[in-house]
Write a protein that holds these residues in place. Sequence first.
Motif, PDB file in Angstrom:
ATOM      1  N   ALA A  13     -81.004  65.382 -87.734  1.00  0.00           N
ATOM      2  CA  ALA A  13     -81.815  66.580 -87.907  1.00  0.00           C
ATOM      3  C   ALA A  13     -82.384  66.621 -89.314  1.00  0.00           C
ATOM      4  O   ALA A  13     -83.568  66.919 -89.509  1.00  0.00           O
ATOM      5  N   LEU A  14     -81.552  66.269 -90.296  1.00  0.00           N
ATOM      6  CA  LEU A  14     -82.031  66.282 -91.677  1.00  0.00           C
ATOM      7  C   LEU A  14     -83.137  65.254 -91.872  1.00  0.00           C
ATOM      8  O   LEU A  14     -84.148  65.521 -92.514  1.00  0.00           O
ATOM      9  N   ARG A  15     -82.921  64.062 -91.257  1.00  0.00           N
ATOM     10  CA  ARG A  15     -83.933  63.025 -91.415  1.00  0.00           C
ATOM     11  C   ARG A  15     -85.246  63.454 -90.761  1.00  0.00           C
ATOM     12  O   ARG A  15     -86.330  63.256 -91.305  1.00  0.00           O
ATOM     13  N   ASP A  16     -85.112  64.066 -89.580  1.00  0.00           N
ATOM     14  CA  ASP A  16     -86.325  64.537 -88.898  1.00  0.00           C
ATOM     15  C   ASP A  16     -87.044  65.579 -89.739  1.00  0.00           C
ATOM     16  O   ASP A  16     -88.269  65.547 -89.867  1.00  0.00           O
TER      17      ASP A  16
ATOM     18  N   SER B 248     -87.230  79.050 -87.457  1.00  0.00           N
ATOM     19  CA  SER B 248     -86.577  80.138 -88.167  1.00  0.00           C
ATOM     20  C   SER B 248     -85.075  80.150 -87.926  1.00  0.00           C
ATOM     21  O   SER B 248     -84.283  80.107 -88.856  1.00  0.00           O
ATOM     22  N   TRP B 249     -84.701  80.208 -86.640  1.00  0.00           N
ATOM     23  CA  TRP B 249     -83.282  80.424 -86.324  1.00  0.00           C
ATOM     24  C   TRP B 249     -82.446  79.181 -86.555  1.00  0.00           C
ATOM     25  O   TRP B 249     -81.277  79.274 -86.886  1.00  0.00           O
ATOM     26  N   LYS B 250     -83.031  78.010 -86.332  1.00  0.00           N
ATOM     27  CA  LYS B 250     -82.204  76.801 -86.370  1.00  0.00           C
ATOM     28  C   LYS B 250     -82.306  76.052 -87.683  1.00  0.00           C
ATOM     29  O   LYS B 250     -81.434  75.241 -87.993  1.00  0.00           O
ATOM     30  N   ILE B 251     -83.368  76.245 -88.425  1.00  0.00           N
ATOM     31  CA  ILE B 251     -83.492  75.494 -89.672  1.00  0.00           C
ATOM     32  C   ILE B 251     -83.470  76.424 -90.880  1.00  0.00           C
ATOM     33  O   ILE B 251     -82.633  76.289 -91.772  1.00  0.00           O
ATOM     34  N   LEU B 252     -84.367  77.382 -90.896  1.00  0.00           N
ATOM     35  CA  LEU B 252     -84.514  78.189 -92.112  1.00  0.00           C
ATOM     36  C   LEU B 252     -83.305  79.090 -92.350  1.00  0.00           C
ATOM     37  O   LEU B 252     -82.807  79.171 -93.482  1.00  0.00           O
TER      38      LEU B 252
ATOM     39  N   MET C  62     -73.283  63.438 -87.172  1.00  0.00           N
ATOM     40  CA  MET C  62     -74.343  62.441 -86.937  1.00  0.00           C
ATOM     41  C   MET C  62     -75.652  63.127 -86.591  1.00  0.00           C
ATOM     42  O   MET C  62     -76.706  62.804 -87.109  1.00  0.00           O
ATOM     43  N   SER C  63     -75.549  64.072 -85.656  1.00  0.00           N
ATOM     44  CA  SER C  63     -76.772  64.749 -85.253  1.00  0.00           C
ATOM     45  C   SER C  63     -77.331  65.581 -86.401  1.00  0.00           C
ATOM     46  O   SER C  63     -78.530  65.808 -86.489  1.00  0.00           O
ATOM     47  N   LEU C  64     -76.404  66.005 -87.274  1.00  0.00           N
ATOM     48  CA  LEU C  64     -76.860  66.754 -88.444  1.00  0.00           C
ATOM     49  C   LEU C  64     -77.717  65.850 -89.334  1.00  0.00           C
ATOM     50  O   LEU C  64     -78.770  66.247 -89.836  1.00  0.00           O
ATOM     51  N   LEU C  65     -77.231  64.602 -89.453  1.00  0.00           N
ATOM     52  CA  LEU C  65     -77.996  63.637 -90.253  1.00  0.00           C
ATOM     53  C   LEU C  65     -79.383  63.410 -89.649  1.00  0.00           C
ATOM     54  O   LEU C  65     -80.387  63.413 -90.352  1.00  0.00           O
TER      55      LEU C  65
END
Lengths: 342, 167, 379, 217
Positions: D6-9, A313-317, D1-4
């Motif tokens: 995270a998106l891939r995950d 919730s907090w980190k993705i959504l 980079m870590s954002l990428l």
Amino acid sequence: MSFLQIEPVRILLYLVGICAFVGANAAYLVLAERKGAGRIQRRPGPNEAGFGGILQPVADGIKLLAKQVMVPPGTDALLFRAAPLMVMAPPLMCLAMIPFSDSIVARHLNVGLLFVFSFGSINVMALMLGGWASRNKFAIISSARVVSQNVAYEIPMLLVVITLLMVTGTMDLNEIIHQQGGGIWHWNLFKVWVNPLMPVTFVIFFICMLAETNRAPFDMAEAESELVAGAFTEYGGMGFGVFFMAEYANIVVGCSLATVLFLGGWQSPIGVLSGGLWGAGWFLLKLYGLIFTVIWIRWTFPRTQFYSLLNLSWKILIPISLFTLLLTGAMMKLPVVYHQFF
Amino acid sequence: MNPTLEQLTEHFKGLTAAAAVPADGPAESVSPTPVLVVVQAVDFALKGFHLDVAVGPAQVVAAAEVADRAGFGIDSITGVDWLAQNEMEVVYDFFHPTSPLRVVVRARVPRGSPELPTIGGVFPGANWHERETHDFFGIRFTGNPNLKPFLLPEDATFHPLLKDYKP
Amino acid sequence: MIAHKDLVPLGRVGDSPQETFVLNLGPQHPAAHGVLRVLLTMDGEWIQRAEPIIGYIHRMHEKMGENRTWAKFLPNTSRIDYLSAMHYTHAFVGAVERAAKIEVPLRAEYARVITSELNRISSHMVWWGALLLDLGGFTPILYAFDDREKILDLLEALCGARLTYCYYRFGGLYNDVDDAFLKGTRDFVAHLRPRLKMYRDLVTDNIILRKRLTGIGPISADLCRRYGATGPVIRGAGVAYDVRRAEPYSVYPKLDFKIPTYSEADSMARYLVRMDEMEESLHIIEQALDQIPTGPFLGKVPRVLKLPVGDTCYAVEAARGRFMVRIVSDGKEIPYRVKLRTPSFSNLSLYEEASKGMILPDALAMMGSLDLVIPDIDR
Amino acid sequence: MSLLTALRDTYSGFKSLLTGLRITAREASKPSITVQYPHETLKMPERFRGHVKLVLDPVTGKSRCTSCNLCVRACPSDCITVEGIKREGEKKKSVSEYTLDFTTCSLCGSCVEACPSDAIEYSKDYNVVSLHREDFSRMDLVKKLEAEAKVWAEKNPEAAAAAAAASAAAMAAAAAAPAKPAVAPAPASAATPTPTSTPAAAANPVAPVRSPEPKTT
């Protein structure tokens, strides 16, 4: 006809209808869930009571009614008894706002969406109080979980709805549906020219709806392999039965809302045949499609961890929904800005 | 890391020379049985283990330390009630996680006062095995913090694996 | 080897002791898989201390062993760990054969390997389903039971029982493996391979399961050694300890198989070890099916069995780890002492140390990854 | 980079969820695998180990049990009681009472293995149900055999008649020369009633000591 136009009679009739609708849904969704689980697990599911198990909910209901409602010693008896009632009231109130077709709506309110959300939030209160009043450690853990889970998921859900409100410009649920008329591409779900992330918004809304209604894979409140039965551990008989029915009533509310907001409500996907009972048919079709998906998801996935639920919730959504909010705002205002300067 | 059979034999034989006082725990309560350590290599195909070490009750901790240093893991602890000899035998089994070696350490205690130090300080896993042995045989492991009935009912005062136990 | 201190549990130890409460998990609890009771001292949902309390179905099998003949104890061995009955009978039978120097015909040895490995697969399937139940996934256990049913049907047609087989005898088998069984096993191996892939797609690769198991409940190799944890627990800590290799028995030295190990030492590692073991078991079964010779299935056994004085050990790799039988004979028809060293007992003994500072659902996930069978602990 | 990352995950995680949904949907479309137990039942395999029962000898229509008590001795749970009587004109004893305490039986099959005359086998009866504990704690196998023999005699009248004739012959031989042993165990039959046969014995077949009762109808 004139009799039906008297407002109190109208409201009364609709409320009776909604109670019947919710009751029948809760009873038969339990059967549908068990049948669906059986289908997925390659077994027939309940099939002995009545023809192919059609009377199973009746049998379950009789069993629950026949059981004594026990109030264990040491509990807060008033809250303990009140919680099942409190948990059932919000979905009933919410459904009064849902337009089943252009004309079938219990109470037409121009802030219907706000009404639904304000009542939808009370649900968590009932679960919390029920768990607290039970004086059971598992139930108290469950109460704490319910509160933090619902608080966490209310936020992205509201952000998503705000995004939608920016597109629709109204809180009137029927008006929102009217805007989506004229074929499947007019549904809010597919309005990618307004916001390219609209399908993502729908997914977020759906996930939040699952979490708000405590459905697997987010059934932290019940979590039978951890907390026995969570907040309902001490409840037996119809006390438990009402909690159980409320869970399904909440699913109906959540899925109706998703249908109204994203899937065009009673609007036909082909653009014609949306009026009258046709509209109700379309609405129910979409509604049960979503409910079936909810059941399907429950019988496919394991439960999430509590902290990864909050992390989700907090980190993705929340970041994604904030981003969609921003994007929608930008997309809507850019043409205005463009026209102002050029 | 992986010890050979000869090295192990040497290590265990060294126990005879070493002081027969356990690292901690009341050594006084342990009866001073012979300090001589008998180390015997046996045929694995016949017995199911490689090294048979007989120690005095006081040397049990030292023997466990030898096993620990050699990288052994605790397999089990159990007792055998030798009614005819009026003795009880405590058998410590050790397995080695990385080399095919099995060591058995035995200590005999008098049947009247079956008591020997715990090896829970060396192998924490021994705690449960010692509790179980205490349950079944009434052998007291001094220093074990939790010698209450374990597998038996919580009010059990009997020791069913004693040969003179009558239900 | 990974030292335990390198693996920090995902969580923290509660720091306000006056705010703790005691939670009695079990003996009747959905995650206790029977009658395990864990006394949890909790700080909110954080576990400060978890003390397993066992013995609720203690049956004193060891005493039973002391008042009946060697052969009469055989049915008991199937009932210690009802999920891997074959292995347990194998260990007891093996110990007696080792002590009495009974020759076992090769056909019987191969049949033992085949049935043992089938039993290992069926045991792992129950574990898989039960773990998923612990994690709140209800469907996998029914898929697993569908496949397990095929194993049970095979073994039932072979020895007449579905769970407590009691199939091995001193010097061989209870009855011969027939062609129908061998063919059925071959078909089953062909059937299970795609199913295992389905398990992988449905559950192993699932993000929710990965999140729930990865990094949860670290049990280092050193911890395993100090507590005597064996089987998939120690293999999940990166140590290739397998009794089938360390103390070769039966015809395992003639068969080619890998010992799956994962060095992560978390619940996911233990999970993956078991999933890989199922495939390895299929591989072993295939080889054994190819190699099984014709011949007698029962060796020469004296009518009245008296074992020479002394003690004998025999260990097998049961589905949960090292199972050892230590028999002490005083030369009579009746055992002087039968010690059963069960893997679940040792695997659970580290729970108190390993679960410190974990959150409740994670501790239960870790307990699921230990694959406990309570009768195996309580004996 | 870590954002990428995270998106891939997130993407791969989402994909794994869809894979799971696809698998359950595929499984849901397959036929059901369960057996609707009371309506349909499974056939037990040849080697199925149910409770033990006495074997009906297809030649004589009687049990082969000689009450040698080997099964009693082999039983780990001491749940078998065997009583035998020596009948006229028989070499060996024949069983008169075979009681199985099914409440303590562990279905290990040691008794079947121990039996030297193949007189007991496993029944294929897996749903043994009763409202009385005595039906399990004192399971009378002789009674079960008698019921079985009745059915058998109805189905194979010639064999039953032959067995009866053989038994009559043996009986006659025994009467003529008591010292000379008869080969076949002697079943009594209604056609050739033995002098000791009484209606009371037929009515109460559990009585431990009694004369042979009529078996064929």
